[in-house]
Write a protein that holds these residues in place. Sequence first.
Motif, PDB file in Angstrom:
ATOM      1  N   ASP A  76      47.685  50.710  36.325  1.00  0.00           N
ATOM      2  CA  ASP A  76      48.706  50.661  37.153  1.00  0.00           C
ATOM      3  C   ASP A  76      49.391  49.351  36.793  1.00  0.00           C
ATOM      4  OD1 ASP A  76      48.917  53.365  38.232  1.00  0.00           O
ATOM      5  OD2 ASP A  76      47.521  52.657  39.720  1.00  0.00           O
ATOM      6  N   TYR A  77      47.905  48.525  36.250  1.00  0.00           N
ATOM      7  CA  TYR A  77      48.387  46.475  36.511  1.00  0.00           C
ATOM      8  C   TYR A  77      47.746  46.689  35.040  1.00  0.00           C
ATOM      9  CZ  TYR A  77      44.016  46.220  38.781  1.00  0.00           C
ATOM     10  OH  TYR A  77      42.925  46.527  39.156  1.00  0.00           O
ATOM     11  N   GLU A  78      47.669  47.114  33.931  1.00  0.00           N
ATOM     12  CA  GLU A  78      47.109  46.432  33.387  1.00  0.00           C
ATOM     13  C   GLU A  78      47.738  46.536  31.892  1.00  0.00           C
ATOM     14  OE1 GLU A  78      43.579  48.799  32.330  1.00  0.00           O
ATOM     15  OE2 GLU A  78      42.021  46.941  33.626  1.00  0.00           O
ATOM     16  N   GLY A  79      47.853  46.233  30.798  1.00  0.00           N
ATOM     17  CA  GLY A  79      48.662  46.489  29.487  1.00  0.00           C
ATOM     18  C   GLY A  79      50.620  45.859  29.556  1.00  0.00           C
ATOM     19  N   GLY A  80      50.875  44.894  31.041  1.00  0.00           N
ATOM     20  CA  GLY A  80      52.131  44.848  30.321  1.00  0.00           C
ATOM     21  C   GLY A  80      52.244  43.110  30.040  1.00  0.00           C
ATOM     22  N   THR A  81      53.323  43.530  29.067  1.00  0.00           N
ATOM     23  CA  THR A  81      53.529  41.995  27.509  1.00  0.00           C
ATOM     24  C   THR A  81      54.697  41.193  28.442  1.00  0.00           C
ATOM     25  OG1 THR A  81      55.568  43.455  27.010  1.00  0.00           O
ATOM     26  CG2 THR A  81      53.782  43.871  25.873  1.00  0.00           C
ATOM     27  N   PHE A  82      54.955  41.455  30.036  1.00  0.00           N
ATOM     28  CA  PHE A  82      56.440  40.256  30.522  1.00  0.00           C
ATOM     29  C   PHE A  82      55.780  40.744  31.943  1.00  0.00           C
ATOM     30  CE2 PHE A  82      60.097  38.765  31.228  1.00  0.00           C
ATOM     31  CZ  PHE A  82      60.397  37.979  30.357  1.00  0.00           C
ATOM     32  N   THR A  83      56.006  39.177  32.771  1.00  0.00           N
ATOM     33  CA  THR A  83      56.462  40.051  33.809  1.00  0.00           C
ATOM     34  C   THR A  83      57.850  39.570  34.235  1.00  0.00           C
ATOM     35  OG1 THR A  83      53.876  39.647  33.625  1.00  0.00           O
ATOM     36  CG2 THR A  83      54.917  39.331  36.185  1.00  0.00           C
ATOM     37  N   VAL A  84      57.956  39.553  35.835  1.00  0.00           N
ATOM     38  CA  VAL A  84      59.772  39.720  36.395  1.00  0.00           C
ATOM     39  C   VAL A  84      58.612  39.532  38.239  1.00  0.00           C
ATOM     40  CG1 VAL A  84      61.682  40.064  37.382  1.00  0.00           C
ATOM     41  CG2 VAL A  84      61.245  40.857  34.860  1.00  0.00           C
ATOM     42  N   SER A  85      59.334  38.321  38.472  1.00  0.00           N
ATOM     43  CA  SER A  85      59.270  37.981  39.741  1.00  0.00           C
ATOM     44  C   SER A  85      60.018  37.400  40.283  1.00  0.00           C
ATOM     45  CB  SER A  85      57.970  36.630  39.584  1.00  0.00           C
ATOM     46  OG  SER A  85      58.175  36.253  41.196  1.00  0.00           O
ATOM     47  N   ASN A  86      60.646  38.735  40.920  1.00  0.00           N
ATOM     48  CA  ASN A  86      62.084  38.216  41.908  1.00  0.00           C
ATOM     49  C   ASN A  86      61.481  37.945  43.560  1.00  0.00           C
ATOM     50  OD1 ASN A  86      64.349  38.482  43.598  1.00  0.00           O
ATOM     51  ND2 ASN A  86      64.306  40.816  43.751  1.00  0.00           N
ATOM     52  N   LEU A  87      61.904  36.484  43.357  1.00  0.00           N
ATOM     53  CA  LEU A  87      60.983  36.065  45.472  1.00  0.00           C
ATOM     54  C   LEU A  87      62.335  36.103  45.729  1.00  0.00           C
ATOM     55  CD1 LEU A  87      59.160  32.921  44.578  1.00  0.00           C
ATOM     56  CD2 LEU A  87      58.831  35.704  45.890  1.00  0.00           C
ATOM     57  N   GLY A  88      63.618  36.307  45.476  1.00  0.00           N
ATOM     58  CA  GLY A  88      65.594  36.246  45.639  1.00  0.00           C
ATOM     59  C   GLY A  88      65.565  37.395  47.189  1.00  0.00           C
ATOM     60  N   GLY A  89      64.976  38.477  46.336  1.00  0.00           N
ATOM     61  CA  GLY A  89      65.454  39.806  47.024  1.00  0.00           C
ATOM     62  C   GLY A  89      64.755  39.403  48.791  1.00  0.00           C
ATOM     63  N   PRO A  90      63.588  39.616  49.173  1.00  0.00           N
ATOM     64  CA  PRO A  90      62.371  39.928  49.978  1.00  0.00           C
ATOM     65  C   PRO A  90      62.574  38.369  50.832  1.00  0.00           C
ATOM     66  CG  PRO A  90      61.636  39.812  47.994  1.00  0.00           C
ATOM     67  CD  PRO A  90      62.265  39.630  46.894  1.00  0.00           C
ATOM     68  N   PHE A  91      62.635  37.318  49.171  1.00  0.00           N
ATOM     69  CA  PHE A  91      62.104  36.038  50.926  1.00  0.00           C
ATOM     70  C   PHE A  91      64.032  34.692  50.466  1.00  0.00           C
ATOM     71  CE2 PHE A  91      58.117  37.356  49.150  1.00  0.00           C
ATOM     72  CZ  PHE A  91      57.700  37.568  50.476  1.00  0.00           C
ATOM     73  N   GLY A  92      64.706  35.343  50.065  1.00  0.00           N
ATOM     74  CA  GLY A  92      66.096  34.605  49.691  1.00  0.00           C
ATOM     75  C   GLY A  92      65.519  33.395  49.197  1.00  0.00           C
TER      76      GLY A  92
END
Length: 167
Positions: A76-92
């Motif tokens: 479920d978490y192996e094999g990614g080629t690029f990451t997206v992180s969204n602190l805007g939505g949950p943390f503003g």
Amino acid sequence: QAAALALRKVPACNSSWMNDFIRQYHNVNINVAVQTEHGLFVPVVRDADKKGLATIADEVKQLASRAKDNSLKPEDYEGGTFTVSNLGGPFGIKQFCAIVNPPQSAILAIGSAEKRVIPGAAEGQYEIGSFMSATLSCDHRVIDGAMGAEWLKAFKGYLEDPTTMLL
């Protein structure tokens, strides 16, 4: 979806540093950062460039739920080629810089959307527009500033004209 499609448009950004060569991936597998009480997990949405927004949203919701239940499996978490992180939505958070997850060569940090007043077509008129910050952190052994800017331009183009994302 915009991040995945931008990787299709600028495929050199869908790559990893492998100590003595650069590996460019054919599949666009996007890791999505999920904060839980057990720590940060980054489950992967496989072949995200071939999926519509509704499918991606459903997969992210399911993966986030499994991350919070601490029931993710390695696949479920192996094999990614690029990451997206969204602190805007949950943390503003308006803007931030994320740290690249090796061996990936880039991570996109998405800040919160905010409404701003913008001048209208005629004098004395105005409109309300939504603006958000997106910061791309890159491993410069793979993605230099010009290539990163090219990817950000493609990403911005998809966000500003969502009809271009229709599959």
